[in-house]
Design a protein around this motif. Structure first.
Motif: not given
Length: 204
Positions: A55-60, A62-65, A92-96
């Protein structure tokens, strides 16, 4: 024949570089991991691929995981897809991204389609990630433009996005960067006369 461990090592290396290129936070030690170090992280209880879940998050943002799943089944059925969607809902993650060995069943495809209004789930075959296509000498550099950069480009050339040359959303490089439709990508090619040649394409 290549061992499963070696194959997964190559797949994960490309996958992590792909996520880094999408501006997700990837630990430097994960990118520089050796084959022996990678093998020590794998479990031997029949859940080798499952141990690669991330599970990773965007650099700019944090809510975009984004989740990364490696199903154990050679051909993935609807059961694992539902399990992944339940976990995404809980977190609560929308992308995979799902990395599969041989594809998914028709029922699993139907399940993904039914969940598409809630989740954006990409699917890659392991064989597609054995080599990083963006590192091939014949593949030019692709740079996705931000919304602001896209607007500035269209203003400068006094044109509409639909008037730009197109690149399919299914193009291997577009898939590598996870480019949605409507994105404008800057393509930089080497030129013998001017050093480099820049063009723009709209993802459709």
């Amino acid at each position: 024949m290549e061992s499963v461990e070696n194959r997964l090592f190559r797949v994960q290396k490309t996958l992590l570089q792909m996520l880094k290129d999408r501006d997700y936070l990837v630990a430097p030690n994960a990118l520089s991991q050796t084959l022996d170090e990678f093998k020590r992280t794998l479990t031997n209880d029949g859940q080798m691929r499952a141990s690669l879940t991330r599970l990773l998050r965007k650099r700019d943002d944090p809510s975009d995981r984004i989740f990364v799943f490696f199903p154990e089944d050679e051909k993935v059925g609807v059961g694992p897809i539902r399990d992944y969607c339940e976990r995404m809902a809980q977190e609560q993650v929308a992308r995979a991204i799902i990395v599969v060995q041989r594809g998914i069943t028709p029922f699993a495809k139907q399940g993904l389609a039914e969940m598409s209004h809630r989740f954006f789930i990409e699917q890659f075959l392991e064989s597609e990630l054995l080599v990083n296509i963006t590192e091939h000498e014949l593949v030019p550099q692709h740079v996705p433009l931000s919304t602001r950069e896209k607007a500035q480009l269209l203003t400068r050339y006094k044109c509409k996005a639909t008037q730009l040359p197109r690149i399919q959303v299914t193009d291997p490089v577009a898939r590598y960067y996870g480019l949605p439709r409507g994105t404008v990508v800057k393509i930089i090619r080497k030129s013998e006369t001017s050093g480099r040649y820049v063009s723009y394409r709209l993802v459709v």
